[in-house]
Design a protein around this motif. Structure first.
Motif, PDB file in Angstrom:
ATOM      1  N   TYR A   1     -16.996 -10.511  -5.152  1.00  0.00           N
ATOM      2  CA  TYR A   1     -15.744 -10.982  -5.750  1.00  0.00           C
ATOM      3  C   TYR A   1     -15.878 -11.011  -7.274  1.00  0.00           C
ATOM      4  O   TYR A   1     -15.024 -10.519  -8.008  1.00  0.00           O
ATOM      5  CB  TYR A   1     -15.464 -12.369  -5.186  1.00  0.00           C
TER       6      TYR A   1
ATOM      7  N   ASP B   1      -0.703 -13.568  -3.524  1.00  0.00           N
ATOM      8  CA  ASP B   1      -1.515 -14.129  -2.433  1.00  0.00           C
ATOM      9  C   ASP B   1      -1.519 -15.656  -2.474  1.00  0.00           C
ATOM     10  O   ASP B   1      -1.901 -16.300  -1.503  1.00  0.00           O
ATOM     11  CB  ASP B   1      -2.943 -13.573  -2.445  1.00  0.00           C
ATOM     12  N   HIS B   2      -1.090 -16.237  -3.595  1.00  0.00           N
ATOM     13  CA  HIS B   2      -1.006 -17.707  -3.691  1.00  0.00           C
ATOM     14  C   HIS B   2       0.421 -18.220  -3.834  1.00  0.00           C
ATOM     15  O   HIS B   2       0.707 -19.364  -3.506  1.00  0.00           O
ATOM     16  CB  HIS B   2      -1.845 -18.209  -4.874  1.00  0.00           C
TER      17      HIS B   2
ATOM     18  N   HIS C   1      -9.652 -19.043  -2.476  1.00  0.00           N
ATOM     19  CA  HIS C   1     -10.128 -18.138  -1.418  1.00  0.00           C
ATOM     20  C   HIS C   1     -11.499 -18.611  -0.943  1.00  0.00           C
ATOM     21  O   HIS C   1     -12.357 -18.964  -1.765  1.00  0.00           O
ATOM     22  CB  HIS C   1     -10.313 -16.709  -1.934  1.00  0.00           C
TER      23      HIS C   1
ATOM     24  N   PHE D   1      -7.485  -5.552  -0.023  1.00  0.00           N
ATOM     25  CA  PHE D   1      -6.799  -6.519  -0.870  1.00  0.00           C
ATOM     26  C   PHE D   1      -6.352  -5.789  -2.128  1.00  0.00           C
ATOM     27  O   PHE D   1      -6.934  -4.775  -2.488  1.00  0.00           O
ATOM     28  CB  PHE D   1      -7.803  -7.634  -1.202  1.00  0.00           C
TER      29      PHE D   1
ATOM     30  N   ASP E   1      -8.487 -18.771  -8.281  1.00  0.00           N
ATOM     31  CA  ASP E   1      -9.348 -17.646  -7.878  1.00  0.00           C
ATOM     32  C   ASP E   1     -10.820 -17.835  -8.259  1.00  0.00           C
ATOM     33  O   ASP E   1     -11.706 -17.284  -7.592  1.00  0.00           O
ATOM     34  CB  ASP E   1      -8.843 -16.350  -8.536  1.00  0.00           C
TER      35      ASP E   1
ATOM     36  N   GLU F   1      -0.079 -14.795  -8.806  1.00  0.00           N
ATOM     37  CA  GLU F   1      -0.299 -13.632  -7.938  1.00  0.00           C
ATOM     38  C   GLU F   1       0.143 -13.974  -6.521  1.00  0.00           C
ATOM     39  O   GLU F   1      -0.010 -15.098  -6.037  1.00  0.00           O
ATOM     40  CB  GLU F   1      -1.772 -13.193  -7.984  1.00  0.00           C
TER      41      GLU F   1
ATOM     42  N   HIS G   1      -8.042 -14.782 -13.619  1.00  0.00           N
ATOM     43  CA  HIS G   1      -8.131 -13.422 -14.107  1.00  0.00           C
ATOM     44  C   HIS G   1      -6.785 -12.849 -14.539  1.00  0.00           C
ATOM     45  O   HIS G   1      -6.714 -11.659 -14.879  1.00  0.00           O
ATOM     46  CB  HIS G   1      -8.749 -12.534 -13.016  1.00  0.00           C
TER      47      HIS G   1
ATOM     48  N   HIS H   1      -1.489 -20.072 -10.213  1.00  0.00           N
ATOM     49  CA  HIS H   1      -1.583 -18.622 -10.492  1.00  0.00           C
ATOM     50  C   HIS H   1      -0.424 -17.945  -9.766  1.00  0.00           C
ATOM     51  O   HIS H   1      -0.126 -18.278  -8.620  1.00  0.00           O
ATOM     52  CB  HIS H   1      -2.942 -18.162  -9.960  1.00  0.00           C
TER      53      HIS H   1
HETATM   54 FE1  FEO Z   1      -5.429 -13.466  -8.437  1.00  0.00          FE
HETATM   55 FE2  FEO Z   1      -6.176 -14.621  -5.353  1.00  0.00          FE
HETATM   56  O1  FEO Z   1      -5.095 -13.906  -6.675  1.00  0.00           O
END
Ligand code: FEO
Length: 399
Positions: free
Chosen positions: A194, A84-85, A227, A22, A166, A82, A147, A80
């Motif tokens: 994590y 992945d979302h 997640h 990741f 996250d 990023e 984050h 967020h």
């Molecule tokens: Fe900060 Fe799951 O992305």
């Protein structure tokens, strides 16, 4: 795949069983991950909270269309930016252009910066809300630097569900999807990994944000992160864990991490462990060869440790690269209140211990031994005794 979280909320995300790395190649994900997207149906309005990573955008849309006519989605929330979302937003918004996208002010910047699209952004701040009709609301709480600068949470009134993106997540693929159904050891192994690898540097903000949210006196029946599993059984257990982890977390552990060329530094590491055990038999002592172990797993062990002992032989007046890259990662994570010592073998110039000591200090570790332990060639009996002495010194320092 989709499933009911409760009668008003449906999970429409993606379980990624294949994921093993990741953030590019930076973070290992031994158990895969999930990208959680939630469809919230209010009495009058319907909201989609977050989406999935870009490679799954088409699959996400196909599944979503089975769940709802896309034109019936009134609002999109991007907690967020990023990817992945947010990765499926370009595809989704090509189908329903103009749909309002609620995000933080920093979220507008990150989404525009990544996708170069002029979507119908509605920037929000803490306390702003979406009215879903019938008195039900989705309330926003900014979570700056948890984050990313753009991170935010939202809270669904009536259902009492927190969507913290996250925060409280885990890279953990599972079809069970609820915290009470999965193996607890696996769940917590992924949750702490994590936290250790992603959230450690933001620990003061974690504590402050949790206190702020707790201060709002909102009932929390479920926590739906972006997640891993949904926390429905005693959801505050993970909030309390975060408070523990954010408070310079330590277990009764010392971790020895080394790399070795011809086994001298390994033998020294094992002799140090003998001294540690002799002085402090209750300690959980762990040894890792950094070149042969997953760096994120080692970071998790550092997170759990009271002290670390780092070893590298000298090469080219420096240290082996597995140790330098580990220390670069440790420096960024800003561990607090941890002690450390250095050791290593050498044949002629012997700079490694000094280099490791400097890296440890730069990373905020308190040196137990300013000199560390330099071993000429392979350890002889005298060097083994010196290693045990260093072990005893560290064992004493962490009592
Ligand atoms: Fe900060 Fe799951 O992305």
């Amino acid at each position: 795949m989709s499933f009911k979280v409760n009668s008003n909320v449906t999970w429409v995300g993606k379980v990624d069983w294949e994921l093993r790395k990741f953030h590019g190649e930076e973070l290992s994900a031994h158990r895969g991950s999930t990208y959680n997207s939630y469809l919230v149906r209010g009495p009058e309005k319907t909201v989609l909270i977050d989406s999935v990573w870009g490679p799954f955008a088409k699959e996400f849309l196909q599944n979503l269309k089975k769940e709802i006519d896309l034109n019936k989605i009134d609002y999109i929330v991007a907690n967020h930016g990023e990817t992945d979302h947010s990765g499926a937003l370009p595809e989704l918004l090509r189908e329903i252009p103009g749909t309002p996208v609620y995000c933080s002010h920093a979220g507008v910047k990150s989404l525009k910066g990544q996708y170069h699209e002029e979507w119908n952004f509605i920037p929000v701040k803490t306390g702003d809300k979406i009215d879903l009709g019938g008195g039900k609301e989705l309330v926003f709480v900014e979570a700056k630097m948890l984050h990313w600068p753009d991170s935010m949470f939202c809270y669904l009134t009536g259902d009492h569900i927190l969507f913290p993106n996250d925060a409280f997540g885990q890279h953990y693929a599972t079809e069970y999807m609820f915290n009470d159904l999965v193996d607890q050891t696996e769940l917590y192994a992924e949750a702490i990994k994590y936290y250790a690898n992603i959230l450690t540097p933001f620990s003061p903000l974690v504590t402050a944000k949790i206190k702020e949210v707790v201060g709002m006196n909102l009932p929390v029946e479920m926590i739906c992160p972006s997640h891993g599993v949904i926390w429905r059984d005693d959801p505050l257990q993970i909030v309390n864990k975060y408070l523990e982890w954010a408070d310079s977390y330590q277990e009764n552990q010392v971790t020895i991490i080394y790399d070795t060329m011809w086994d001298g530094t390994r033998k020294t590491a094992e002799a140090i462990a003998l001294g540690l055990k002799e002085e402090n038999p209750e300690l959980n002592i762990k040894l890792y060869n950094a070149a042969r172990s997953d760096v994120n797993d080692i970071i998790t062990e550092i997170f759990k440790s009271k002290a670390i002992i780092i070893g590298s032989p000298t090469i080219n007046k420096g240290i082996l690269h597995s140790i330098s890259s580990l220390m670069e990662m440790a420096k960024g994570l800003k561990f607090k209140q941890k002690k450390a010592a250095a050791f290593g073998c050498y044949g002629w110039s012997g700079e490694s211990v000094g280099v490791v000591n400097q890296l440890l200090e730069e990373a905020g570790f308190e040196l137990i031994s300013k000199e560390g332990l330099k071993v000429l060639w392979n350890p002889d009996q005298e060097a083994v005794e010196a290693a045990k002495t260093l072990g005893r010194e560290v064992g004493k320092a962490v009592k």
